[in-house]
Design an enzyme around this catalytic site. Sequence first.
Site, PDB file in Angstrom:
ATOM      1  N   THR A 324       0.984  -1.134   0.013  1.00  0.00           N
ATOM      2  CA  THR A 324      -0.063   0.121   0.055  1.00  0.00           C
ATOM      3  C   THR A 324       1.119   1.275  -0.095  1.00  0.00           C
ATOM      4  O   THR A 324       1.886   1.260   0.706  1.00  0.00           O
ATOM      5  CB  THR A 324      -0.883   0.030   1.254  1.00  0.00           C
ATOM      6  OG1 THR A 324      -1.739   1.253   1.023  1.00  0.00           O
ATOM      7  CG2 THR A 324      -0.036  -0.047   2.512  1.00  0.00           C
ATOM      8  N   HIS A 376       2.228 -12.207  13.794  1.00  0.00           N
ATOM      9  CA  HIS A 376       3.378 -12.395  14.632  1.00  0.00           C
ATOM     10  C   HIS A 376       2.982 -13.973  15.323  1.00  0.00           C
ATOM     11  O   HIS A 376       3.876 -14.604  15.743  1.00  0.00           O
ATOM     12  CB  HIS A 376       3.622 -11.632  15.984  1.00  0.00           C
ATOM     13  CG  HIS A 376       4.899 -11.564  16.547  1.00  0.00           C
ATOM     14  ND1 HIS A 376       5.711 -12.464  16.100  1.00  0.00           N
ATOM     15  CD2 HIS A 376       5.574 -10.846  17.493  1.00  0.00           C
ATOM     16  CE1 HIS A 376       6.859 -12.431  16.961  1.00  0.00           C
ATOM     17  NE2 HIS A 376       6.674 -11.164  17.603  1.00  0.00           N
TER      18      HIS A 376
END
Length: 403
Positions: A324, A376
Site C-alpha cells: 500500500t 506474529h
Amino acid sequence: MDVVMPQMGESVAEGTIVRWMKKVGDSVDRDEPLFEISTDKVDAEIPSPSSGVVAEIRAQEGETVPVNSVVAVIRGAGEALASPPSTAAAPAIHVSPEAAPAAGAGSRAGENLARERSSPLVRQIAAEHHVDISQVRGTGIGGRVTKHDIMAFVEQHGRSAGPSPAESAPVFRGAEDRVERMSVMRKKIAEHMVLSRRTSAHVHSVFEVNFSRVSGIRTSQKTAYEAQGTKLTYLSFIVKAVAEALQSSPVLNASVDDDQVIYHKDVNIGVAVALEWGLIVPVIRNADQLDLLGVSRAIADLAAKARAKQLKPEDVGGGTFTITNPGALGALFGMPIINQPQVAILDVGSIEKRPVVVGDVVTACPTAFMALGFDHRIIDGAIADQFMSRVKQALENWDEKQA
C-alpha cells in the site's frame, strides 16, 4: 434475452446491484455497460449480452441476488415491451434456522447442515464467540450464514442490524449532520478490516530507505520507458525488490489455515489502489518472473482497470502479499492492516529529500519510511527484519542492468 447475475469468481455466490445505467424502455447496445455490481471479490460494470430495449428490471439497486438469477430482460428493438414491465425486485428466499433438525432429533444432521450453510471462516468466528450458527439468520443463498451475518449477530445481538434498503437514503439531522448508509464496497472493507484485526497478531517494523540510486536510474530511463508506453515509477522498483525478497523469505508469502501454514509457490503481489468510492487491491501475478518493464506495465494496466471498474475476478484474487502506498498522498508512513488471508503487508511512505549522513557528511537525499506489518503468529521479528533488509539493500544498490 434474460440478463443474469454473473459469477465473478469460483467462490462468489451472490452479487449486489450497485446501480443501473439504463432504465426500462431505454435502448442498449451489445457490450454497452448495463449495470454495476459489487461482490466479495470485485466491483465491476456488467455489459449487456445483446442489443435491444430494456423491457424489465427485476433486481433493484442495493439488492443482493444469487448468481445466475435473472436481473433484467432485454427485448429486440421491434418487440413490444411486457405489459406492464415489472420493476419489482424478486422476493428473497431464505431458509429459516428453525428448518435445521433439532439437536435431540438428529444432532449430526444439524451439524452437517450448519457446515453447509456457512464457511470455515464463519464457523471460526462463531466458535470464538460461542455462537450457535443455527440461531443466526442467514441472508446468503439458501439461508447461508455470511460473514456479515455472524459479525452482525455477535456485535449487535438484540438490536437491528441496520436500515432496510428503503431506509438507506441520506438522513439529515438538524442543520449540519448527515447520516448515510455505507456503500456495499465500504461495508465489505469494514468487515474485512475488523476481521483481520481479530485474526492476526499485528506487529510493525519501520525501515528508512535511501532512494538516491533509484531516483538516478528513473531519470536516466524515463524517456526509454515512455517510448514503450509506460512510466517508470518508484513503485515499480519497490514491487520488483519485494518480489525478489519474498523468494528468500517464503514465510512472508504464506497464509494460515487453522493450524497449518500454506507456503505459496506463486508470488502474486497486490497493489492497493485508492478510488473515490473506496479501495481495491488488484494483483500482479507472478511478479517475481517479470522484469522492471513488465512490472511497470502491470501496475499501470491494473490501476487503469480499477478506476474504470473493468477489473475481472482473476485481477483481484489470489494475492499472496500486499503493498500500500499512502506516501503518494503525502503520508510519512502508516501501520497497515494485513489483507487476509495473507500474513504481511508493506506500507510505503512519501519519498522526499531528507538529511542523510553519508560517510561523515550530511547531505539531502530522497528517502522514505517503509513499514512492514506482519502476523506474529508465524513470523518472528528477526525474519521480518531480514526481509526488510533485503528490500532496502536492493533499492539502495540497484543494478542499472535491471532497468
